[in-house]
Design an enzyme around this catalytic site. Structure first.
Site, mmCIF file in Angstrom:
data_model
loop_
_atom_site.group_PDB
_atom_site.id
_atom_site.type_symbol
_atom_site.label_atom_id
_atom_site.label_comp_id
_atom_site.label_asym_id
_atom_site.label_seq_id
_atom_site.Cartn_x
_atom_site.Cartn_y
_atom_site.Cartn_z
ATOM 1 N N SER A 1 32.502 10.662 86.395
ATOM 2 C CA SER A 1 32.208 9.221 86.413
ATOM 3 C C SER A 1 31.719 8.764 87.779
ATOM 4 C CB SER A 1 33.450 8.408 86.028
ATOM 5 O OG SER A 1 33.882 8.772 84.751
ATOM 6 N N GLU B 1 50.221 18.331 80.253
ATOM 7 C CA GLU B 1 49.654 19.240 81.252
ATOM 8 C C GLU B 1 48.164 19.487 81.010
ATOM 9 O OE1 GLU B 1 50.511 20.684 84.020
ATOM 10 O OE2 GLU B 1 48.880 22.146 84.167
ATOM 11 N N TYR C 1 46.125 17.461 79.816
ATOM 12 C CA TYR C 1 45.402 16.267 80.272
ATOM 13 C C TYR C 1 45.407 16.169 81.789
ATOM 14 C CZ TYR C 1 44.598 15.158 75.570
ATOM 15 O OH TYR C 1 44.135 15.248 74.289
ATOM 16 N N HIS D 1 46.558 35.733 83.903
ATOM 17 C CA HIS D 1 45.276 35.028 83.933
ATOM 18 C C HIS D 1 45.489 33.547 83.594
ATOM 19 C CE1 HIS D 1 41.274 33.711 82.770
ATOM 20 N NE2 HIS D 1 41.735 33.441 81.567
ATOM 21 N N THR E 1 38.630 9.247 73.796
ATOM 22 C CA THR E 1 37.776 10.302 74.349
ATOM 23 C C THR E 1 36.323 10.028 73.982
ATOM 24 O OG1 THR E 1 39.625 11.793 73.983
ATOM 25 C CG2 THR E 1 37.538 12.788 74.581
ATOM 26 N N TRP F 1 51.109 32.509 78.689
ATOM 27 C CA TRP F 1 51.401 31.422 79.639
ATOM 28 C C TRP F 1 52.339 30.400 79.013
ATOM 29 C CZ3 TRP F 1 50.465 26.091 80.436
ATOM 30 C CH2 TRP F 1 49.832 25.439 79.382
ATOM 31 N N HIS G 1 51.560 19.613 76.634
ATOM 32 C CA HIS G 1 50.388 18.847 76.205
ATOM 33 C C HIS G 1 49.910 17.875 77.284
ATOM 34 C CE1 HIS G 1 47.132 17.937 73.715
ATOM 35 N NE2 HIS G 1 47.286 16.695 74.114
ATOM 36 N N LYS H 1 34.792 7.432 76.181
ATOM 37 C CA LYS H 1 34.372 7.945 77.480
ATOM 38 C C LYS H 1 33.012 8.616 77.392
ATOM 39 C CE LYS H 1 37.203 8.896 80.526
ATOM 40 N NZ LYS H 1 38.131 8.109 81.330
ATOM 41 N N HIS I 1 51.455 19.199 67.885
ATOM 42 C CA HIS I 1 50.268 19.762 67.228
ATOM 43 C C HIS I 1 50.030 21.207 67.667
ATOM 44 C CE1 HIS I 1 47.490 17.943 70.555
ATOM 45 N NE2 HIS I 1 47.912 19.122 70.908
ATOM 46 N N HIS I 2 50.762 21.662 68.681
ATOM 47 C CA HIS I 2 50.728 23.092 69.010
ATOM 48 C C HIS I 2 51.692 23.867 68.130
ATOM 49 C CE1 HIS I 2 48.396 22.429 72.708
ATOM 50 N NE2 HIS I 2 49.074 21.293 72.779
ATOM 51 N N ASP J 1 44.905 8.139 106.164
ATOM 52 C CA ASP J 1 45.430 9.455 105.765
ATOM 53 C C ASP J 1 46.217 9.249 104.478
ATOM 54 O OD1 ASP J 1 46.469 12.089 105.637
ATOM 55 O OD2 ASP J 1 46.419 12.234 107.828
ATOM 56 N N ARG K 1 44.526 35.755 68.594
ATOM 57 C CA ARG K 1 44.422 35.830 70.050
ATOM 58 C C ARG K 1 45.507 36.747 70.603
ATOM 59 N NH1 ARG K 1 47.058 30.184 72.200
ATOM 60 N NH2 ARG K 1 46.622 31.068 74.245
ATOM 61 N N SER L 1 55.898 21.556 94.274
ATOM 62 C CA SER L 1 54.645 21.260 94.956
ATOM 63 C C SER L 1 53.889 20.155 94.230
ATOM 64 C CB SER L 1 53.811 22.532 95.046
ATOM 65 O OG SER L 1 52.478 22.217 95.274
ATOM 66 N N SER L 2 53.786 20.279 92.903
ATOM 67 C CA SER L 2 53.007 19.292 92.152
ATOM 68 C C SER L 2 53.639 17.914 92.235
ATOM 69 C CB SER L 2 52.921 19.671 90.681
ATOM 70 O OG SER L 2 52.281 20.885 90.542
#
Ligand code: HEM
Ligand SMILES: [Cu+2]
Lengths: 370, 529
Positions: free
Chosen positions: B272, B259, B261, B80, B332, B145, B257, B335, B306-307, B109, B454, B173-174
């Site tokens: 926006s 990622e 963002y 998931h 943040t 994950w 991390h 924004k 921080h993880h 294009d 979790r 791909s990315s």
């Protein structure tokens, strides 16, 4: 557990509801001075967030209500204002510094594990905890004691469903306990909310943490790092006792260990070994190999009919004692005593139609362990 | 930004339309076709990952194991997460980028159209491979994950090698997609489109693309190290061989991390665009939006640990990562304040895209608050790896990333299809999703604070009530997505004809094109004054 009369909903409104522990919504104030400090810190940040939320969402709601086209609102033409933008960069900055100060103070205290009265080494295993009281000759495993029938909904669930163990960790009240965390296989994490201790147990490394429990009582927690299949089934129970009771517990536990050692020198019959072996199997082996001995194809091998179990007895003893490197099969030689090892090996060789008739005597294991 | 447009829709000279038949989709190099492919793919993955989420929630509806066994449960949580992150959110953003960026900067294009085709078509193969591991002996990935070693190396099912290969493909791909986007934005802007005139969606994607190029190789590195540990006898992450399991986490989160963002910056861009349109007022603080986005991106490289507050970092490290993380709240906040200031004294209407954008602002901010709480290291010891974290990241991912994607889809669909959406259905979809999301994830804060870890398939009795509530919410949210699918299909097939500008307050190059946007646009660059 303390029953709450007030619920504290996130949105910051107090709503009164009847006492109901099942709708618990907040972290525990805890049972140590540090835990209370963490709780206060948590509440401070929470309320700051609520206050900021009220302001931001308030302005937004105001605009949504009053500055809508259907009310005839005309858009004004401002779209930047350097002073305002700098101001609302600086204000949050100041708020953050105000939060960082108490957080830093608490963190520094939490890191000071010097001058401990007792050292306990906590080792995570898939899926149980081992507690060694360093220098005290005490060493035992603690695993889930909730019966499988309750988990599989075949029996009514008890009050402490999934939060109960066979051998709790016992601590004296008012003493500084230093925990040394490590793991035997994968990473686990030892968490008891009331002690505000959560630390990863990492194979090959030793982490430290400490607590001074202030009140006798029973505190419960769980493993919090995904550690495989039974991650959800490795609870922690801590029993805090007054010093005298704790000393008594130390003495009792030591003499029980001696009795175990003595039992290993006795002769055991096949029936006795089978009976004891079945219990040991169900607590230590069934999680992977299944109570039926059928294993889980692709993940855990079957023991029923396996040549490993029905032929060479030395190889069988060897794998149970020393595990198999690179797999989930652990070295049980250090985890179980000689009687339990002899019993479980005997059980595996005779259960599920394996019927080899072999029985392994505890002395044989003791010899191999030396 | 003032844009005037010379007639650019050239139907005679380059008048060839799309190729006929299936070949159109396999071999296409047209940015609009590829955008469409990405969007359909991500919708499919969103529904697949959603079904897995519902399986998780169904199991967690009551204490006890009733539907699935723990090993399958772990595979479901892992898949998931992986599918939502790499299969739903990222491809959806790339799809929107493909469709909109060339149009927004006035390019005919993407800069590298053939590579564009490749970067899409790798994905279905990567995900088929990953999904097929579920049917292999030993099952699919079951280590979360985040696939922490040594659970994902020494103790993993045999299929982990296929998982590693699939991750490599997604990474390729990315990176290809990101290179294409950067090249397009930097080289193909219409005359007069200076950097500080770029629409914010383009800006946020430019920054995201740099993040992608910086961190996807790190992910490739970490899975390659795993592969070496598993098959070639190295011990990067195996303490018994002199390696370090914590090294895995440092490398993983140095990717991971930024990622997160990557999954939110383009969302900032989308809202926006939408809020000014429906507030009929220019975006407040365009320049500070650009600076804030860049600061967030830069800071995201400094906060990975921080993880890992509970992993046993030294005190100095813990303090550094705590302060750096708290700092992210500043840009943040800027924004959020800017969006609110854009609404303030506007002339607002509330069409479906606007509803999703407004919900984004509120719910993302709530996710930001819990993020700030998680940044406080001593408090994080109590939150880490509990449902509080699950609540936090779903507030930023579902009403954050996903709502913004839906807002974008509702906003631009008339431009893509030439038909208006069914507003009533859109509003029903919005309200059901909004209620569903909150009923699902709000109680998870409580569960986490009360102590539920979790990634567990079963839980203690005191967590029963909120879990039941959350499961009900999840089914409301999940089922209401069918309205979305239906609405999209009926918008493609029928619906009121859309005008060129579509929305009264809309500004920007895309709204100067006819609706639907012709297959080839801007073969003559527009001139922007
Ligand atoms: C219907 C909507 C969704 C529901 C009901 C849902 C539910 C869940 C649940 C119950 C978990 C397991 C939590 C745990 O045990 O740790 C989970 C994990 C996760 N979800 Fe979702 N989710 C939804 C949508 C999404 C979306 C849209 C994303 C991403 C954009 C997402 C990303 C994740 C991630 C990354 C994890 C962590 C997986 C892991 O622990 O390895 N989810 N979700
Ligand atoms: Cu564990």
């Amino acid at each position: 557990m303390i029953k709450r009369v007030w619920l504290l909903p996130w949105i910051g409104l107090f709503v009164s509801l009847p006492a109901n522990a099942a709708w618990e919504v907040n972290i525990t104030p805890g049972a140590t001075a540090i835990a209370r400090e963490v709780y206060d810190l948590h509440m401070i940040i929470f309320w700051i967030c609520v206050a900021i939320g009220v302001v931001v969402f308030g302005v937004m709601l105001w605009s949504i209500i009053h500055h809508r086209k259907s009310r005839g609102a005309e858009a004004r033409n401002f779209h930047e204002n350097t002073a305002v933008e700098i101001l609302w960069t600086l204000i949050p900055f100041v708020i953050l510094i105000a939060m960082a100060i108490p957080a830093t103070a608490t963190l520094i205290k939490m890191y000071d594990s010097t001058d401990a009265d007792i050292d306990i080494q906590v080792t995570g295993y898939q899926w149980k905890w081992r507690y060694q009281y360093l220098g005290q000759d005490i060493d035992f495993f603690s695993s889930l004691s909730t019966p499988r029938e309750q988990i599989n909904n075949e029996a009514a669930k008890g009050e402490n469903y999934l939060l109960e163990v066979d051998n709790p960790l016992v601590l004296p009240v008012g003493k500084k306990v230093r925990f040394l965390f490590t793991a035997a296989d994968v990473i686990h994490s030892w968490w008891v909310p009331d002690l505000a201790v959560k630390k990863d147990a990492i194979p090959g490394f030793i982490n430290e943490s400490w607590a001074i429990p202030e009140e006798p009582g029973i505190y419960r927690g769980q493993c919090t790092e995904l550690c495989g299949r039974d991650h959800g089934f490795m609870p922690i129970v801590v029993e805090v006792k007054p010093q005298a009771e704790f000393d008594q517990w130390l003495a009792d536990t030591r003499s029980a260990a001696q009795a175990q050692a003595a039992a290993a020198t006795e002769e055991w019959t096949l029936e006795q070994l089978m009976e004891r072996g079945e219990q040991v199997y169900n607590t230590s082996c069934a999680a992977c190999h299944q109570a039926s001995g059928q294993g889980i194809p692709g993940a855990f091998p079957a023991l029923a009919g396996s040549p490993m179990v029905t032929t060479d007895i030395d190889a069988h003893i060897n794998i149970v004692l020393h595990g198999k490197a690179g797999t989930a099969m652990q070295a049980f030689g250090a985890q179980l005593n000689a009687v339990d090892l002899a019993a479980v090996i005997t059980y595996e060789r005779n259960a599920w139609g394996n019927d080899t008739g072999d029985s392994v005597n505890p002395q044989r294991i003791t010899e191999l362990q030396q | 930004m003032d844009t005037t447009l010379s007639p650019t829709v050239d139907t005679t000279e380059h008048g060839h339309g799309p190729a006929k038949g299936l070949g159109r989709w396999f071999f296409t190099t047209n940015h609009k076709d590829i955008g469409t492919l990405y969007l359909w793919f991500s919708l499919l993955m969103f529904l697949t990952g959603g079904c897995m989420a519902l399986m998780i929630r169904a199991e967690l509806f009551q204490p006890g194991l009733q539907l699935v066994q723990p090993e399958f449960f772990n595979q479901m949580t892992t898949m998931h997460g992986l599918i939502m992150v790499f299969g739903a959110v990222m491809p959806a953003f790339v799809g929107l980028a493909n469709w909109m960026i060339p149009i927004m900067v006035g390019a005919p294009d993407m800069a590298l159209p053939r590579m564009n085709n490749w970067s899409f078509w790798i994905l279905p193969f990567a995900f088929s491979l990953m999904l097929s591991t579920l049917f292999m002996e030993g099952g699919g990935p079951n280590f979360g994950w985040t696939f922490y070693a040594p659970l994902s190396t020494t103790y993993a099912p045999p299929s982990v090698t296929f998982f590693i290969f699939a991750i490599h493909m997604m990474g390729f791909s990315s990176i290809m997609g990101a290179i294409n986007i950067i090249a397009t934005i930097l080289n193909m802007r219409a005359p007069g489109m200076t950097m500080m005139k770029l629409p914010l969606f383009v800006w946020t994607w430019l920054i995201t693309a740099f993040l992608l190029i910086a961190v996807m190789p790190v992910l490739a590195g970490v899975v390659t190290m795993m592969l070496m540990d598993i098959h070639f006898g190295t011990s990067f992450f195996n303490a018994a061989g002199g390696g370090d399991p914590v090294l895995f986490q440092h490398v993983f989160w140095f990717f991971g991390h930024p990622e997160v963002y990557i999954m939110i910056l383009p969302a900032f861009g989308i809202v926006s665009e939408i809020i000014p349109t429906f507030a009929r007022k220019k975006l407040f603080g365009y320049a500070s939006m650009v600076y804030a986005t860049s600061s967030i991106a830069l800071l995201s490289f400094l906060v990975w640990a921080h993880h890992m507050f509970t992993v046993g970092l030294p005190l100095a490290g813990e303090l550094f990562f705590m302060y750096a993380t708290m700092l992210i709240a500043v840009p943040t906040g800027v924004k959020v304040f800017n969006w609110v200031a854009t609404m303030f004294h506007g002339s607002m209407t509330f069409e479906t895209p606007m509803l999703f954008a407004l919900a984004f602002v509120v719910l993302f901010t709530i996710g930001g608050f819990s993020g700030l709480m998680l940044a406080i290291a001593p408090a994080d010891f109590q939150y880490h790896d509990t449902y509080f974290v699950v609540a936090h990241f779903h507030y930023v991912l579902v009403p954050g990333a996903i709502f913004s994607i839906m807002a974008g889809a509702y906003y631009w669909l008339p431009k893509w299809t030439g038909h208006m959406l069914n507003e009533r259905l859109g509003k029903a979809h919005f309200w059901l999703s909004f209620i569903g999301v909150n009923v699902t994830f709000f109680p998870m804060h409580f569960l986490g604070l009360a102590g539920m870890p979790r990634r567990i398939p079963d839980y203690a009795l005191q967590f029963a009530d909120f879990n039941a509530v959350a499961s009900v919410g999840a089914f409301i949210f999940g089922l209401s997505q069918l309205l979305f699918v239906y609405n999209i299909i009926s918008c493609i097939r029928s619906g009121e004809r859309a005008t060129d500008q579509v929305w009264e307050g809309a500004h920007g190059l895309e709204w100067t094109l006819p609706s639907p946007a012709p297959y080839h646009t801007f073969s003559q660059p527009p001139v922007i004054k």
